[in-house]
Design a protein around this motif. Structure first.
Motif, PDB file in Angstrom:
ATOM      1  N   GLU A   1      -4.067 -10.374  -1.655  1.00  0.00           N
ATOM      2  CA  GLU A   1      -3.125  -9.774  -0.711  1.00  0.00           C
ATOM      3  C   GLU A   1      -2.172 -10.867  -0.255  1.00  0.00           C
ATOM      4  OE1 GLU A   1      -3.046  -6.982   3.282  1.00  0.00           O
ATOM      5  OE2 GLU A   1      -4.957  -7.785   2.575  1.00  0.00           O
TER       6      GLU A   1
ATOM      7  N   GLN B   1      -6.326   1.677  -0.005  1.00  0.00           N
ATOM      8  CA  GLN B   1      -7.000   0.427   0.362  1.00  0.00           C
ATOM      9  C   GLN B   1      -8.455   0.437  -0.123  1.00  0.00           C
ATOM     10  OE1 GLN B   1      -5.827  -2.557   2.193  1.00  0.00           O
ATOM     11  NE2 GLN B   1      -7.678  -3.141   1.079  1.00  0.00           N
ATOM     12  N   LYS B   2      -9.111   1.578   0.028  1.00  0.00           N
ATOM     13  CA  LYS B   2     -10.502   1.710  -0.417  1.00  0.00           C
ATOM     14  C   LYS B   2     -10.602   1.484  -1.928  1.00  0.00           C
ATOM     15  CE  LYS B   2     -14.260   5.068  -0.594  1.00  0.00           C
ATOM     16  NZ  LYS B   2     -14.580   6.483  -0.477  1.00  0.00           N
TER      17      LYS B   2
ATOM     18  N   ILE C   1      -8.554  -0.274  -3.800  1.00  0.00           N
ATOM     19  CA  ILE C   1      -8.306  -1.701  -4.046  1.00  0.00           C
ATOM     20  C   ILE C   1      -9.579  -2.501  -3.776  1.00  0.00           C
ATOM     21  CG2 ILE C   1      -7.066  -3.737  -3.187  1.00  0.00           C
ATOM     22  CD1 ILE C   1      -4.627  -1.855  -2.828  1.00  0.00           C
ATOM     23  N   ASP C   2     -10.243  -2.182  -2.672  1.00  0.00           N
ATOM     24  CA  ASP C   2     -11.502  -2.864  -2.340  1.00  0.00           C
ATOM     25  C   ASP C   2     -12.547  -2.642  -3.436  1.00  0.00           C
ATOM     26  OD1 ASP C   2     -10.282  -3.675   0.017  1.00  0.00           O
ATOM     27  OD2 ASP C   2     -11.296  -2.168   1.254  1.00  0.00           O
TER      28      ASP C   2
ATOM     29  N   LEU D   1       0.836  -1.201   0.000  1.00  0.00           N
ATOM     30  CA  LEU D   1       0.000   0.000   0.000  1.00  0.00           C
ATOM     31  C   LEU D   1       0.870   1.250   0.000  1.00  0.00           C
ATOM     32  CD1 LEU D   1      -2.781  -0.936   2.601  1.00  0.00           C
ATOM     33  CD2 LEU D   1      -3.060  -0.648   0.134  1.00  0.00           C
TER      34      LEU D   1
ATOM     35  N   THR E   1      -2.963   6.325   2.669  1.00  0.00           N
ATOM     36  CA  THR E   1      -2.901   4.874   2.518  1.00  0.00           C
ATOM     37  C   THR E   1      -4.294   4.252   2.624  1.00  0.00           C
ATOM     38  OG1 THR E   1      -0.692   4.929   3.481  1.00  0.00           O
ATOM     39  CG2 THR E   1      -1.750   2.785   3.357  1.00  0.00           C
ATOM     40  N   LYS E   2      -5.093   4.770   3.554  1.00  0.00           N
ATOM     41  CA  LYS E   2      -6.458   4.266   3.752  1.00  0.00           C
ATOM     42  C   LYS E   2      -7.283   4.395   2.466  1.00  0.00           C
ATOM     43  CE  LYS E   2      -9.709   6.528   6.244  1.00  0.00           C
ATOM     44  NZ  LYS E   2     -10.315   7.177   7.422  1.00  0.00           N
TER      45      LYS E   2
ATOM     46  N   PHE F   1      -0.102  -6.390  -2.624  1.00  0.00           N
ATOM     47  CA  PHE F   1      -1.226  -6.800  -3.456  1.00  0.00           C
ATOM     48  C   PHE F   1      -0.731  -7.178  -4.843  1.00  0.00           C
ATOM     49  CE2 PHE F   1      -2.864  -4.189  -0.120  1.00  0.00           C
ATOM     50  CZ  PHE F   1      -4.039  -4.824   0.247  1.00  0.00           C
TER      51      PHE F   1
END
Length: 89
Positions: free
Chosen positions: A64, A43-44, A46-47, A24, A39-40, A69
């Motif tokens: 992951e 991640q969002k 990627i989700d 990330l 970074t958060k 990833f």
């Protein structure tokens, strides 16, 4: 909204281009050259991409592994990829 789509495209390009897992933090460093991002939020994205791939029934998924990833072929598609690679040898 446009920036979100651009960021998702950048992340997808990074995943597509690397056979090694990407952290990330590394994705954040690359994306941050054009878009300030946390970074958060990476991640969002990627989700969201993972969800889109499932919904669209794509032949690949984001996994992951090893602290990062990676984009990989779905397990039931791997025999076809293995056949392609063995035919090339």
């Amino acid at each position: 909204l446009r920036a979100d789509e651009d960021i998702k495209q950048i992340i997808e390009a990074l995943l597509f281009s690397s056979s090694d897992p990407i952290s990330l933090e590394k994705m954040k460093d690359v994306v941050s050259t054009s878009y300030p991002i946390r970074t958060k939020e990476i991640q969002k994205c990627i989700d969201q991409l993972s969800s889109e791939y499932r919904t669209q029934k794509r032949a690949f998924q984001i996994d992951e592994i090893a602290g990062g990833f990676v984009l990989r072929t779905l397990p039931h598609m791997r025999p076809f990829v293995e056949k392609l690679l063995s035919d090339r040898r």
